[in-house]
Design a protein around this motif. Structure first.
Motif, PDB file in Angstrom:
ATOM      1  N   VAL A  47      47.965  38.336  39.853  1.00 54.90           N
ATOM      2  CA  VAL A  47      47.445  38.689  38.532  1.00 54.90           C
ATOM      3  C   VAL A  47      45.945  38.973  38.638  1.00 54.90           C
ATOM      4  CG1 VAL A  47      46.960  37.771  36.220  1.00 54.90           C
ATOM      5  CG2 VAL A  47      49.253  37.548  37.194  1.00 54.90           C
ATOM      6  N   VAL A  48      45.226  38.137  39.373  1.00 57.78           N
ATOM      7  CA  VAL A  48      43.787  38.354  39.569  1.00 57.78           C
ATOM      8  C   VAL A  48      43.546  39.690  40.275  1.00 57.78           C
ATOM      9  CG1 VAL A  48      41.722  37.548  40.799  1.00 57.78           C
ATOM     10  CG2 VAL A  48      43.179  35.910  39.592  1.00 57.78           C
ATOM     11  N   ARG A  49      44.253  39.931  41.358  1.00 56.89           N
ATOM     12  CA  ARG A  49      44.067  41.177  42.104  1.00 56.89           C
ATOM     13  C   ARG A  49      44.401  42.398  41.239  1.00 56.89           C
ATOM     14  NH1 ARG A  49      43.264  40.794  47.600  1.00 56.89           N
ATOM     15  NH2 ARG A  49      43.541  38.725  48.491  1.00 56.89           N
ATOM     16  N   THR A  50      45.458  42.297  40.461  1.00 54.29           N
ATOM     17  CA  THR A  50      45.847  43.408  39.594  1.00 54.29           C
ATOM     18  C   THR A  50      44.816  43.625  38.498  1.00 54.29           C
ATOM     19  OG1 THR A  50      48.172  42.973  40.068  1.00 54.29           O
ATOM     20  CG2 THR A  50      47.687  44.296  38.109  1.00 54.29           C
ATOM     21  N   TYR A  51      44.347  42.539  37.919  1.00 54.02           N
ATOM     22  CA  TYR A  51      43.311  42.635  36.888  1.00 54.02           C
ATOM     23  C   TYR A  51      42.072  43.359  37.439  1.00 54.02           C
ATOM     24  CZ  TYR A  51      39.728  41.338  33.524  1.00 54.02           C
ATOM     25  OH  TYR A  51      38.699  41.386  32.617  1.00 54.02           O
ATOM     26  N   GLN A  63      37.801  30.305  41.690  1.00 54.80           N
ATOM     27  CA  GLN A  63      39.106  30.969  41.725  1.00 54.80           C
ATOM     28  C   GLN A  63      38.994  32.343  42.389  1.00 54.80           C
ATOM     29  OE1 GLN A  63      39.723  30.821  37.464  1.00 54.80           O
ATOM     30  NE2 GLN A  63      41.519  29.495  37.752  1.00 54.80           N
ATOM     31  N   LEU A  64      37.983  33.089  42.013  1.00 51.77           N
ATOM     32  CA  LEU A  64      37.801  34.428  42.572  1.00 51.77           C
ATOM     33  C   LEU A  64      37.488  34.364  44.061  1.00 51.77           C
ATOM     34  CD1 LEU A  64      35.799  36.129  39.692  1.00 51.77           C
ATOM     35  CD2 LEU A  64      38.258  36.214  40.164  1.00 51.77           C
ATOM     36  N   ARG A  65      36.666  33.412  44.445  1.00 56.62           N
ATOM     37  CA  ARG A  65      36.323  33.245  45.859  1.00 56.62           C
ATOM     38  C   ARG A  65      37.582  32.968  46.674  1.00 56.62           C
ATOM     39  NH1 ARG A  65      33.047  29.357  45.204  1.00 56.62           N
ATOM     40  NH2 ARG A  65      31.295  30.698  44.712  1.00 56.62           N
ATOM     41  N   HIS A  66      38.432  32.107  46.163  1.00 55.84           N
ATOM     42  CA  HIS A  66      39.669  31.782  46.872  1.00 55.84           C
ATOM     43  C   HIS A  66      40.573  33.006  46.997  1.00 55.84           C
ATOM     44  CE1 HIS A  66      43.085  29.600  48.400  1.00 55.84           C
ATOM     45  NE2 HIS A  66      43.821  30.149  47.454  1.00 55.84           N
ATOM     46  N   VAL A  67      40.730  33.743  45.936  1.00 53.15           N
ATOM     47  CA  VAL A  67      41.629  34.896  45.955  1.00 53.15           C
ATOM     48  C   VAL A  67      41.092  35.989  46.873  1.00 53.15           C
ATOM     49  CG1 VAL A  67      42.547  36.802  44.564  1.00 53.15           C
ATOM     50  CG2 VAL A  67      42.667  34.455  43.704  1.00 53.15           C
ATOM     51  N   PHE A  68      39.821  36.311  46.757  1.00 53.97           N
ATOM     52  CA  PHE A  68      39.311  37.486  47.472  1.00 53.97           C
ATOM     53  C   PHE A  68      38.752  37.205  48.851  1.00 53.97           C
ATOM     54  CE2 PHE A  68      39.292  39.085  43.099  1.00 53.97           C
ATOM     55  CZ  PHE A  68      40.093  40.184  43.302  1.00 53.97           C
ATOM     56  N   ARG A  69      38.219  36.046  49.084  1.00 52.76           N
ATOM     57  CA  ARG A  69      37.659  35.782  50.401  1.00 52.76           C
ATOM     58  C   ARG A  69      38.560  34.893  51.230  1.00 52.76           C
ATOM     59  NH1 ARG A  69      32.703  32.235  50.571  1.00 52.76           N
ATOM     60  NH2 ARG A  69      34.314  30.684  50.729  1.00 52.76           N
ATOM     61  N   ASP A  70      38.840  33.734  50.718  1.00 53.61           N
ATOM     62  CA  ASP A  70      39.582  32.752  51.498  1.00 53.61           C
ATOM     63  C   ASP A  70      40.989  33.235  51.842  1.00 53.61           C
ATOM     64  OD1 ASP A  70      37.320  31.226  51.203  1.00 53.61           O
ATOM     65  OD2 ASP A  70      38.156  29.938  49.653  1.00 53.61           O
ATOM     66  N   ARG A  71      41.713  33.769  50.873  1.00 58.83           N
ATOM     67  CA  ARG A  71      43.087  34.210  51.137  1.00 58.83           C
ATOM     68  C   ARG A  71      43.115  35.389  52.102  1.00 58.83           C
ATOM     69  NH1 ARG A  71      47.565  32.427  51.376  1.00 58.83           N
ATOM     70  NH2 ARG A  71      48.688  34.008  50.272  1.00 58.83           N
ATOM     71  N   ASP A  72      42.178  36.318  51.975  1.00 60.27           N
ATOM     72  CA  ASP A  72      42.147  37.457  52.888  1.00 60.27           C
ATOM     73  C   ASP A  72      41.884  36.997  54.316  1.00 60.27           C
ATOM     74  OD1 ASP A  72      42.692  39.139  50.807  1.00 60.27           O
ATOM     75  OD2 ASP A  72      40.654  39.919  50.625  1.00 60.27           O
ATOM     76  N   ARG A 112      33.137  44.690  34.039  1.00 62.26           N
ATOM     77  CA  ARG A 112      32.354  45.767  34.663  1.00 62.26           C
ATOM     78  C   ARG A 112      30.944  45.298  34.986  1.00 62.26           C
ATOM     79  NH1 ARG A 112      32.235  51.119  31.427  1.00 62.26           N
ATOM     80  NH2 ARG A 112      30.998  51.654  33.241  1.00 62.26           N
ATOM     81  N   PHE A 113      30.426  44.396  34.165  1.00 65.10           N
ATOM     82  CA  PHE A 113      29.063  43.895  34.347  1.00 65.10           C
ATOM     83  C   PHE A 113      29.020  42.558  35.072  1.00 65.10           C
ATOM     84  CE2 PHE A 113      28.703  46.706  30.605  1.00 65.10           C
ATOM     85  CZ  PHE A 113      27.829  47.623  31.165  1.00 65.10           C
ATOM     86  N   GLY A 114      30.174  42.150  35.630  1.00 64.42           N
ATOM     87  CA  GLY A 114      30.208  40.933  36.429  1.00 64.42           C
ATOM     88  C   GLY A 114      30.456  39.662  35.653  1.00 64.42           C
ATOM     89  N   ASN A 115      30.741  39.775  34.370  1.00 64.96           N
ATOM     90  CA  ASN A 115      31.044  38.607  33.537  1.00 64.96           C
ATOM     91  C   ASN A 115      32.560  38.466  33.457  1.00 64.96           C
ATOM     92  OD1 ASN A 115      28.277  38.268  32.922  1.00 64.96           O
ATOM     93  ND2 ASN A 115      28.455  39.835  31.353  1.00 64.96           N
ATOM     94  N   HIS A 116      33.125  37.731  34.360  1.00 65.63           N
ATOM     95  CA  HIS A 116      34.577  37.598  34.449  1.00 65.63           C
ATOM     96  C   HIS A 116      35.020  36.408  33.605  1.00 65.63           C
ATOM     97  CE1 HIS A 116      34.069  40.639  37.385  1.00 65.63           C
ATOM     98  NE2 HIS A 116      33.343  39.834  38.154  1.00 65.63           N
ATOM     99  N   LEU A 117      35.285  36.674  32.352  1.00 66.51           N
ATOM    100  CA  LEU A 117      35.529  35.633  31.368  1.00 66.51           C
ATOM    101  C   LEU A 117      36.839  34.882  31.575  1.00 66.51           C
ATOM    102  CD1 LEU A 117      34.360  37.637  28.229  1.00 66.51           C
ATOM    103  CD2 LEU A 117      33.033  36.045  29.633  1.00 66.51           C
ATOM    104  N   LEU A 118      37.787  35.489  32.256  1.00 68.84           N
ATOM    105  CA  LEU A 118      39.085  34.852  32.443  1.00 68.84           C
ATOM    106  C   LEU A 118      39.143  33.932  33.659  1.00 68.84           C
ATOM    107  CD1 LEU A 118      41.434  37.882  31.722  1.00 68.84           C
ATOM    108  CD2 LEU A 118      40.866  35.980  30.199  1.00 68.84           C
ATOM    109  N   PHE A 119      38.224  34.092  34.585  1.00 71.09           N
ATOM    110  CA  PHE A 119      38.307  33.399  35.872  1.00 71.09           C
ATOM    111  C   PHE A 119      36.977  32.755  36.203  1.00 71.09           C
ATOM    112  CE2 PHE A 119      40.497  37.522  35.934  1.00 71.09           C
ATOM    113  CZ  PHE A 119      41.813  37.101  35.957  1.00 71.09           C
ATOM    114  N   ASP A 120      37.029  31.619  36.898  1.00 74.22           N
ATOM    115  CA  ASP A 120      35.780  31.036  37.365  1.00 74.22           C
ATOM    116  C   ASP A 120      35.511  31.518  38.793  1.00 74.22           C
ATOM    117  OD1 ASP A 120      36.855  29.170  39.342  1.00 74.22           O
ATOM    118  OD2 ASP A 120      37.400  27.859  37.682  1.00 74.22           O
ATOM    119  N   SER A 121      34.289  31.357  39.236  1.00 76.36           N
ATOM    120  CA  SER A 121      33.878  31.904  40.531  1.00 76.36           C
ATOM    121  C   SER A 121      34.654  31.291  41.696  1.00 76.36           C
ATOM    122  CB  SER A 121      32.376  31.740  40.744  1.00 76.36           C
ATOM    123  OG  SER A 121      32.015  30.387  40.671  1.00 76.36           O
TER     124      SER A 121
END
Length: 108
Positions: free
Chosen positions: A88-92, A31-40, A20-29
């Motif tokens: 899994v990332v998107r669902t999380y 990985q998140l960039r690839h899932v949410f920006r690049d893949r879209d 909630r506070f932006g500390n995504h302990l399970l994923f590195d930035s």
């Protein structure tokens, strides 16, 4: 519905609170960039999940959250194929978003 045992509930709550506070302990930035920006950008239809995929992802989320510690959770994620990892990332993050919405409604 995703089941989390009482033993893991505090840890799950902690992970959600940190996210909630932006500390995504399970994923590195990256990985998140690839899932949410690049893949879209590459494939906008990649966000559509079949019923079978949704069922599979639900079980992966349960297994992920049942891992005893953060290192084990990360190791579990590393073993997933790229498509499953993405879902899994998107669902999380969908869970995190729903948690934020529910929390904001409680204060009003």
């Amino acid at each position: 519905m995703i089941y989390v045992s009482e033993d893991h509930l505090r840890q799950v709550e902690y992970l959600l609170e940190q996210s909630r506070f932006g500390n995504h302990l399970l994923f590195d930035s990256e990985q998140l960039r690839h899932v949410f920006r690049d893949r879209d950008e590459e494939d906008p239809d990649s966000r559509i999940l079949s019923a079978d995929e949704a069922y599979t992802v639900e079980h992966h989320i349960e297994r992920l959250l049942q891992q005893p510690g953060l290192a084990q959770k990360r190791a579990y994620l590393e073993k997933l194929d790229p498509r499953t990892f993405e879902w899994v990332v998107r669902t999380y993050f969908n869970i995190v978003e729903n948690n934020i919405v529910e929390s904001s409604q409680e204060t009003h």
